[in-house]
Design a protein around this motif. Structure first.
Motif, mmCIF file in Angstrom:
data_model
loop_
_atom_site.group_PDB
_atom_site.id
_atom_site.type_symbol
_atom_site.label_atom_id
_atom_site.label_comp_id
_atom_site.label_asym_id
_atom_site.label_seq_id
_atom_site.Cartn_x
_atom_site.Cartn_y
_atom_site.Cartn_z
ATOM 1 N N GLU A 198 47.630 6.043 0.762
ATOM 2 C CA GLU A 198 47.983 6.943 -0.344
ATOM 3 C C GLU A 198 46.814 7.121 -1.291
ATOM 4 O O GLU A 198 46.164 6.152 -1.682
ATOM 5 C CB GLU A 198 49.130 6.325 -1.138
ATOM 6 C CG GLU A 198 50.474 6.951 -0.830
ATOM 7 C CD GLU A 198 51.519 6.472 -1.821
ATOM 8 O OE1 GLU A 198 52.442 5.770 -1.395
ATOM 9 O OE2 GLU A 198 51.364 6.775 -3.021
ATOM 10 N N PHE A 199 46.554 8.358 -1.673
ATOM 11 C CA PHE A 199 45.451 8.634 -2.582
ATOM 12 C C PHE A 199 45.898 9.579 -3.682
ATOM 13 O O PHE A 199 46.387 10.672 -3.420
ATOM 14 C CB PHE A 199 44.282 9.238 -1.805
ATOM 15 C CG PHE A 199 43.117 9.588 -2.665
ATOM 16 C CD1 PHE A 199 42.828 10.915 -2.972
ATOM 17 C CD2 PHE A 199 42.317 8.594 -3.205
ATOM 18 C CE1 PHE A 199 41.756 11.239 -3.778
ATOM 19 C CE2 PHE A 199 41.243 8.911 -4.020
ATOM 20 C CZ PHE A 199 40.961 10.232 -4.307
ATOM 21 N N ASP A 200 45.730 9.144 -4.919
ATOM 22 C CA ASP A 200 46.098 9.948 -6.081
ATOM 23 C C ASP A 200 44.840 10.541 -6.708
ATOM 24 O O ASP A 200 44.060 9.807 -7.299
ATOM 25 C CB ASP A 200 46.790 9.045 -7.120
ATOM 26 C CG ASP A 200 48.287 9.223 -7.122
ATOM 27 O OD1 ASP A 200 48.986 8.297 -7.555
ATOM 28 O OD2 ASP A 200 48.751 10.305 -6.707
ATOM 29 N N ALA A 201 44.682 11.846 -6.615
ATOM 30 C CA ALA A 201 43.443 12.478 -7.055
ATOM 31 C C ALA A 201 43.177 12.389 -8.544
ATOM 32 O O ALA A 201 42.029 12.510 -8.980
ATOM 33 C CB ALA A 201 43.432 13.939 -6.621
ATOM 34 N N TRP A 202 44.216 12.156 -9.362
ATOM 35 C CA TRP A 202 43.997 12.146 -10.814
ATOM 36 C C TRP A 202 42.988 11.090 -11.220
ATOM 37 O O TRP A 202 42.208 11.296 -12.164
ATOM 38 C CB TRP A 202 45.312 11.961 -11.579
ATOM 39 C CG TRP A 202 45.894 10.580 -11.528
ATOM 40 C CD1 TRP A 202 46.807 10.110 -10.623
ATOM 41 C CD2 TRP A 202 45.620 9.479 -12.408
ATOM 42 N NE1 TRP A 202 47.098 8.789 -10.884
ATOM 43 C CE2 TRP A 202 46.394 8.385 -11.971
ATOM 44 C CE3 TRP A 202 44.789 9.316 -13.522
ATOM 45 C CZ2 TRP A 202 46.374 7.142 -12.607
ATOM 46 C CZ3 TRP A 202 44.757 8.082 -14.164
ATOM 47 C CH2 TRP A 202 45.542 7.006 -13.697
ATOM 48 N N ARG A 203 42.980 9.976 -10.485
ATOM 49 C CA ARG A 203 42.041 8.900 -10.843
ATOM 50 C C ARG A 203 40.602 9.346 -10.595
ATOM 51 O O ARG A 203 39.709 9.056 -11.393
ATOM 52 C CB ARG A 203 42.350 7.652 -10.026
ATOM 53 C CG ARG A 203 43.680 7.019 -10.381
ATOM 54 C CD ARG A 203 43.866 5.702 -9.671
ATOM 55 N NE ARG A 203 45.120 5.066 -10.025
ATOM 56 C CZ ARG A 203 46.249 5.216 -9.349
ATOM 57 N NH1 ARG A 203 46.276 5.973 -8.282
ATOM 58 N NH2 ARG A 203 47.347 4.609 -9.748
ATOM 59 N N LEU A 204 40.381 10.003 -9.480
ATOM 60 C CA LEU A 204 39.047 10.498 -9.172
ATOM 61 C C LEU A 204 38.605 11.494 -10.243
ATOM 62 O O LEU A 204 37.456 11.469 -10.689
ATOM 63 C CB LEU A 204 39.030 11.151 -7.788
ATOM 64 C CG LEU A 204 37.680 11.672 -7.303
ATOM 65 C CD1 LEU A 204 36.660 10.553 -7.205
ATOM 66 C CD2 LEU A 204 37.835 12.369 -5.954
ATOM 67 N N CYS A 205 39.526 12.350 -10.671
ATOM 68 C CA CYS A 205 39.221 13.330 -11.720
ATOM 69 C C CYS A 205 38.815 12.618 -13.010
ATOM 70 O O CYS A 205 37.839 13.002 -13.660
ATOM 71 C CB CYS A 205 40.444 14.213 -11.988
ATOM 72 S SG CYS A 205 40.846 15.312 -10.634
ATOM 73 N N PHE A 206 39.553 11.597 -13.382
ATOM 74 C CA PHE A 206 39.232 10.840 -14.591
ATOM 75 C C PHE A 206 37.844 10.213 -14.476
ATOM 76 O O PHE A 206 37.028 10.302 -15.388
ATOM 77 C CB PHE A 206 40.291 9.757 -14.824
ATOM 78 C CG PHE A 206 40.025 8.910 -16.043
ATOM 79 C CD1 PHE A 206 39.333 7.705 -15.934
ATOM 80 C CD2 PHE A 206 40.451 9.318 -17.302
ATOM 81 C CE1 PHE A 206 39.078 6.927 -17.054
ATOM 82 C CE2 PHE A 206 40.193 8.544 -18.428
ATOM 83 C CZ PHE A 206 39.501 7.355 -18.303
ATOM 84 N N LEU A 207 37.582 9.582 -13.320
ATOM 85 C CA LEU A 207 36.300 8.908 -13.122
ATOM 86 C C LEU A 207 35.122 9.881 -13.169
ATOM 87 O O LEU A 207 34.062 9.541 -13.673
ATOM 88 C CB LEU A 207 36.293 8.166 -11.778
ATOM 89 C CG LEU A 207 37.215 6.955 -11.666
ATOM 90 C CD1 LEU A 207 37.186 6.408 -10.241
ATOM 91 C CD2 LEU A 207 36.845 5.868 -12.662
#
Lengths: 149, 146
Positions: A57-66
């Motif tokens: 499972e991968f939640d893109a919001w974290r990548l966006c935040f980073l």
């Protein structure tokens, strides 16, 4: 440097921005701004997917935040012509040791200065208050033992 | 996740990163200066934390007590653990030790990549490796208790 000179307005405004970001993350997305967790929950599934072909499972919001983090830092650095910090105050060996301990400790302890120190304390979480007290004390102890640059 | 939420997360990252850089928290000398309580003391970190908490603490308390859900999601995603356990304590000790050695922690480290100095890249690499080792341990000990 005198005590007064150190109490710069930058520190207060920067702190307000950090608090605002953390608050809005809770108000809008209902989540804790724990950067160690956000980082791990981004890297771990990405590596699993891209290298091991596991469907994690991968939640893109974290990548966006980073991605936003260095962008925000760069914007402010450029706009306010901030001095560039230097990182040459210690050896590569100590840097590696430090990184390993920070990485291992934040995973094991479920948080860091943003997750426990800001968000956890804001929740009045006993776990976070305790964790923050412990890591602050140990960090101070290390600096007193081994010296600061 | 909806595009608006992804956009929101990006903006929040930008604001947080801006705050870290502006406040001086990406400078390990300022962090170590704060931790060095017996030396020439730098109160910056305390000012930063106090300012951050001045916003987030009352905000969290009001919002979490008065609202059933966040504005853009269907529920809150809060950590479930309630008690202080050995993992938390040992983790905090390890983290504190690492932090005191170099003066860099995860958030500022990621922002500091912009300064292009190899020391930060080395730190981030070691940090990711440390996270991985710890995660292996977490998974292994979870397996054992099944």
């Amino acid at each position: 440097m005198s005590l007064f000179q150190n109490l710069s307005i930058h520190a207060a405004i920067g702190g307000l921005l950090i608090g605002l970001s953390a608050l809005l993350m809770m108000v809008l997305l209902g989540r804790i701004t724990g950067i160690s967790g956000i980082l791990w929950q981004t890297i771990h599934p990405l590596v699993n997917r891209l290298i091991f072909n596991n469907k994690t499972e991968f939640d893109a919001w974290r990548l966006c935040f980073l991605i936003g983090l260095p962008i925000g830092g760069a914007l402010v650095h450029w706009i306010f012509q901030l001095p560039t910090p230097q990182f040459d105050h210690t050896s590569a060996f100590i840097i590696i040791l430090s990184g390993l301990l920070v990485g291992a400790g934040t995973r094991l302890g479920s948080g860091c200065t943003s997750g426990h120190g800001i968000c956890g304390i804001s929740r009045l979480s006993v776990r976070s208050l305790t964790a923050t007290g412990v890591f602050m004390s140990v960090a101070i102890g290390i600096v007193l033992l081994f010296g600061a640059p | 996740m909806k595009p608006l939420n992804l956009f929101t997360a990006t903006i929040l990252g930008i604001v947080f990163g801006a705050g870290l850089a502006l406040s001086g928290m990406t400078d390990p000398k300022k962090v170590l200066g704060f931790l060095n309580i017996l030396g020439p003391w730098d109160p910056t970190l305390m000012v930063v934390m106090a300012s951050a908490l001045a916003v987030s603490l009352p905000g969290y308390q009001w919002f979490l007590r008065n609202k059933e859900k966040p504005l853009l999601e269907s529920k809150f995603f809060l950590p479930g653990s309630k008690s202080v356990d050995n993992k938390l304590l040992i983790g905090a000790v390890l983290f504190g030790a690492g932090w005191g050695l170099f003066g860099v922690c995860p958030g500022p480290a990621l922002v500091s990549l912009i300064y292009g100095q190899w020391q930060v890249w080395l730190f981030v690499g070691a940090m990711l490796f440390g996270m991985w080792i710890s995660d292996l341990y977490n998974t292994h000990s979870a397996e054992k208790t099944k």
